[in-house]
Motif scaffolding. Structure first.
Motif, PDB file in Angstrom:
ATOM      1  N   TYR A  13      17.957  -3.220  13.198  1.00 50.80           N
ATOM      2  CA  TYR A  13      16.526  -3.486  13.012  1.00 50.80           C
ATOM      3  C   TYR A  13      16.188  -3.422  11.523  1.00 50.80           C
ATOM      4  O   TYR A  13      16.907  -2.822  10.728  1.00 50.80           O
ATOM      5  N   ILE A  14      15.080  -4.065  11.166  1.00 51.18           N
ATOM      6  CA  ILE A  14      14.545  -4.011   9.805  1.00 51.18           C
ATOM      7  C   ILE A  14      13.373  -3.041   9.806  1.00 51.18           C
ATOM      8  O   ILE A  14      12.352  -3.307  10.450  1.00 51.18           O
ATOM      9  N   PRO A  15      13.478  -1.900   9.120  1.00 51.63           N
ATOM     10  CA  PRO A  15      12.355  -0.945   9.116  1.00 51.63           C
ATOM     11  C   PRO A  15      11.302  -1.340   8.076  1.00 51.63           C
ATOM     12  O   PRO A  15      11.566  -1.351   6.874  1.00 51.63           O
ATOM     13  N   LEU A  16      10.119  -1.668   8.527  1.00 50.80           N
ATOM     14  CA  LEU A  16       8.991  -1.968   7.639  1.00 50.80           C
ATOM     15  C   LEU A  16       8.009  -0.803   7.707  1.00 50.80           C
ATOM     16  O   LEU A  16       7.364  -0.582   8.739  1.00 50.80           O
ATOM     17  N   LYS A  17       7.911  -0.051   6.615  1.00 51.19           N
ATOM     18  CA  LYS A  17       7.032   1.110   6.604  1.00 51.19           C
ATOM     19  C   LYS A  17       5.573   0.665   6.560  1.00 51.19           C
ATOM     20  O   LYS A  17       5.233  -0.358   5.965  1.00 51.19           O
ATOM     21  N   VAL A  18       4.716   1.481   7.159  1.00 52.51           N
ATOM     22  CA  VAL A  18       3.281   1.215   7.094  1.00 52.51           C
ATOM     23  C   VAL A  18       2.808   1.297   5.653  1.00 52.51           C
ATOM     24  O   VAL A  18       2.042   0.463   5.181  1.00 52.51           O
ATOM     25  N   ASN A  19       3.292   2.314   4.949  1.00 52.66           N
ATOM     26  CA  ASN A  19       2.979   2.440   3.519  1.00 52.66           C
ATOM     27  C   ASN A  19       4.182   1.957   2.726  1.00 52.66           C
ATOM     28  O   ASN A  19       4.950   2.750   2.177  1.00 52.66           O
ATOM     29  N   GLN A  20       4.365   0.650   2.678  1.00 54.54           N
ATOM     30  CA  GLN A  20       5.525   0.065   2.022  1.00 54.54           C
ATOM     31  C   GLN A  20       5.469   0.242   0.507  1.00 54.54           C
ATOM     32  O   GLN A  20       6.505   0.293  -0.161  1.00 54.54           O
ATOM     33  N   ALA A  21       4.280   0.365  -0.070  1.00 56.03           N
ATOM     34  CA  ALA A  21       4.123   0.425  -1.524  1.00 56.03           C
ATOM     35  C   ALA A  21       4.231   1.840  -2.080  1.00 56.03           C
ATOM     36  O   ALA A  21       4.347   2.011  -3.292  1.00 56.03           O
ATOM     37  N   GLY A  22       4.186   2.855  -1.230  1.00 56.29           N
ATOM     38  CA  GLY A  22       4.263   4.225  -1.724  1.00 56.29           C
ATOM     39  C   GLY A  22       3.022   4.626  -2.507  1.00 56.29           C
ATOM     40  O   GLY A  22       1.893   4.238  -2.172  1.00 56.29           O
ATOM     41  N   VAL A  23       3.231   5.366  -3.590  1.00 54.63           N
ATOM     42  CA  VAL A  23       2.121   5.870  -4.394  1.00 54.63           C
ATOM     43  C   VAL A  23       1.804   4.954  -5.577  1.00 54.63           C
ATOM     44  O   VAL A  23       0.860   5.206  -6.330  1.00 54.63           O
ATOM     45  N   ILE A  24       2.562   3.873  -5.739  1.00 56.05           N
ATOM     46  CA  ILE A  24       2.386   2.982  -6.895  1.00 56.05           C
ATOM     47  C   ILE A  24       0.974   2.405  -6.984  1.00 56.05           C
ATOM     48  O   ILE A  24       0.387   2.374  -8.071  1.00 56.05           O
ATOM     49  N   PRO A  25       0.348   1.902  -5.883  1.00 56.35           N
ATOM     50  CA  PRO A  25      -1.016   1.360  -6.018  1.00 56.35           C
ATOM     51  C   PRO A  25      -2.021   2.369  -6.547  1.00 56.35           C
ATOM     52  O   PRO A  25      -2.927   2.007  -7.311  1.00 56.35           O
ATOM     53  N   VAL A  26      -1.889   3.640  -6.158  1.00 60.73           N
ATOM     54  CA  VAL A  26      -2.828   4.658  -6.633  1.00 60.73           C
ATOM     55  C   VAL A  26      -2.663   4.873  -8.139  1.00 60.73           C
ATOM     56  O   VAL A  26      -3.649   5.000  -8.871  1.00 60.73           O
ATOM     57  N   ILE A  27      -1.409   4.880  -8.606  1.00 67.62           N
ATOM     58  CA  ILE A  27      -1.159   5.049 -10.044  1.00 67.62           C
ATOM     59  C   ILE A  27      -1.687   3.842 -10.816  1.00 67.62           C
ATOM     60  O   ILE A  27      -2.312   3.986 -11.877  1.00 67.62           O
TER      61      ILE A  27
END
Length: 437
Positions: free
Chosen positions: A266-280
């Motif tokens: 399977y290909i795991p696609l996380k709900v929060n794929q971007a991590g903390v980068i958008p907040v920074i």
């Protein structure tokens, strides 16, 4: 988690790695308390005490340096130049074909990109160090402090260059310490140092809320903030672990007398794929107008508007812009970090397909559709995590740099989960019990 750490200390080689990591952390924390030459330490301490709880524009960098920025110490810049350099190289990889080719070369290409990241980190450290020294000399670092202009008594060129070189060397040492943890310790070294820097500011920030509170000598505010923090941590853990698993089947292939493939994954696609980068990204972008307004002279209308609406983190305009920027950068970062066409081509090359979806372009369109659907809740979650601490804590009248509360929670929980996973995986390798005992 505590059980995993207890079992790790009982394993000799893991205990050595943990103790080595703790030793590097102690060295890092000591470096955050050693002042650089040319700084009046007494004046700095007086200004830090006067500015306690109101770190202003420098709160983000001060948080990532573990409070060393406002102390103007050897590790004043902390890990921030390396984070910025890593993000820049990651973005340029999509734009510059040479970097994209290096990324596809495997370990050799990754080592080359890491080398470029180090060079860019040193360049950014020189730039940021020069800006910090200039800010300290002008008195703008502590604009409300009575002795803010006396932090750097000697303003000669030699002393200024020495201060910049010292902070740049400190950044290089921090980068080296992080790589030592990665090679000989537990977890990702840069993430561990970032974790320690943020966690080091928590006790003083929480105690400031207690001292500024008025209900039951501040204990009600203190307890409420802790309860909100625990709820936020639980929500972050729940969402960070959530993922959409897309099934993939690989067809059987006969090569000679042997058959290959026929497996399912399977290909795991996380709900929060971007991590903390958008907040920074959003924090840094909102940081720029306020910084320009602080160093501009006069009382123009645009400067007055920025100081009224984009400096305090609890203003409605600031909160709205912050939330919208986080959502935008979440989609932007996911779009450049995950390429559905490339994934679909690799699956087609090795005989893989998603059940019910044709290989090639339909697979890429399906992956893009699913990714857009799960990025919406992920981006909204990031915006809420970043803003709930701001609204909840600002309601108590505290005057801290709350826009980055969500950033600290995301980083601490993310690094903590990743470190515990690495410890558990290494414990499983050393305590595996086979069928035959």
């Amino acid at each position: 988690m505590l059980t995993a750490f207890a079992r790790a200390f009982k394993t000799p080689d893991l205990r050595k790695k943990l103790l080595f990591t703790l030793g590097i952390i102690v060295v890092y924390r000591v470096g955050t308390r050693i002042p650089i030459p040319g700084v009046d330490y007494t004046s700095v301490q007086q200004c830090v005490d006067e500015a306690s709880g109101n770190q202003g524009l420098f709160g983000l960098v001060n948080m990532f340096s573990g409070g060393a920025l406002l102390q103007i110490t050897v590790f004043a810049l902390g890990i921030m130049p390396y984070i910025t350099a890593s993000i820049i190289l990651q973005l340029l990889t999509v734009v510059i074909p040479r970097l994209e080719a290096l990324k596809k070369e495997g370990q050799a290409g990754t080592a080359k990109i890491t080398q470029y990241t180090r060079y860019l980190t040193v360049a950014l450290a020189i730039l940021q160090g020069t800006g910090l020294v200039a800010t300290a000399r002008s008195g703008a670092l502590f604009s409300s402090c009575t002795v803010g202009g006396q932090i750097v008594p000697d303003r000669s060129i030699f002393v200024t260059i020495t201060m910049v070189i010292t902070m740049t060397a400190g950044t290089a040492v921090v980068m080296w310490l992080g790589e030592l943890i990665t090679d000989r310790g537990i977890g990702n070294g840069m993430s561990i140092l970032m974790f320690i820097s943020i966690a080091a500011t928590f006790p003083s920030a929480l105690w400031a809320i207690k001292t500024q509170g008025s209900l039951a000598d501040g204990w009600i505010e203190f307890g409420t903030v802790l309860a909100v923090g625990l709820v936020m941590v639980g929500l972050v853990v729940f969402v960070e672990q959530a993922q959409r698993r897309i099934p993939v089947q690989y067809a059987k292939r006969m090569i000679g007398r042997r058959s290959y493939g026929g497996t399912s994954t399977y290909i795991p696609l996380k709900v929060n794929q971007a991590g903390v980068i958008p907040v920074i990204f959003a924090s840094s972008l909102l940081y720029i107008p306020a910084l320009v307004a602080q160093f501009s002279e006069g009382n123009s209308s645009w400067k007055t508007w920025i100081e009224a609406n984009l400096v305090t983190g609890d203003h409605p305009i600031y909160i709205t812009l912050y939330f919208l920027l986080i959502v935008f950068f979440a989609f932007f970062y996911v779009a450049i970090s995950f390429n559905p066409e490339e994934v679909a081509d690799n699956m087609k090359k090795y005989g893989g397909f998603i059940p019910g979806i044709r290989a090639g372009r339909p697979t890429a369109e399906y992956l893009s559709y699913v990714l857009n659907r799960i990025t919406w809740p992920g981006s909204l979650y990031l915006g809420l995590i970043a803003l709930v601490p701001t609204i909840a804590l600002a309601g108590f009248g505290a005057n801290q740099n709350f826009p980055f509360g969500g950033t600290s929670i995301l980083i601490i929980v993310g690094v903590g989960l990743e470190t515990v996973k690495q410890i558990e995986s290494q414990l499983q390798q050393r305590n595996y019990e086979g069928f035959l005992r």
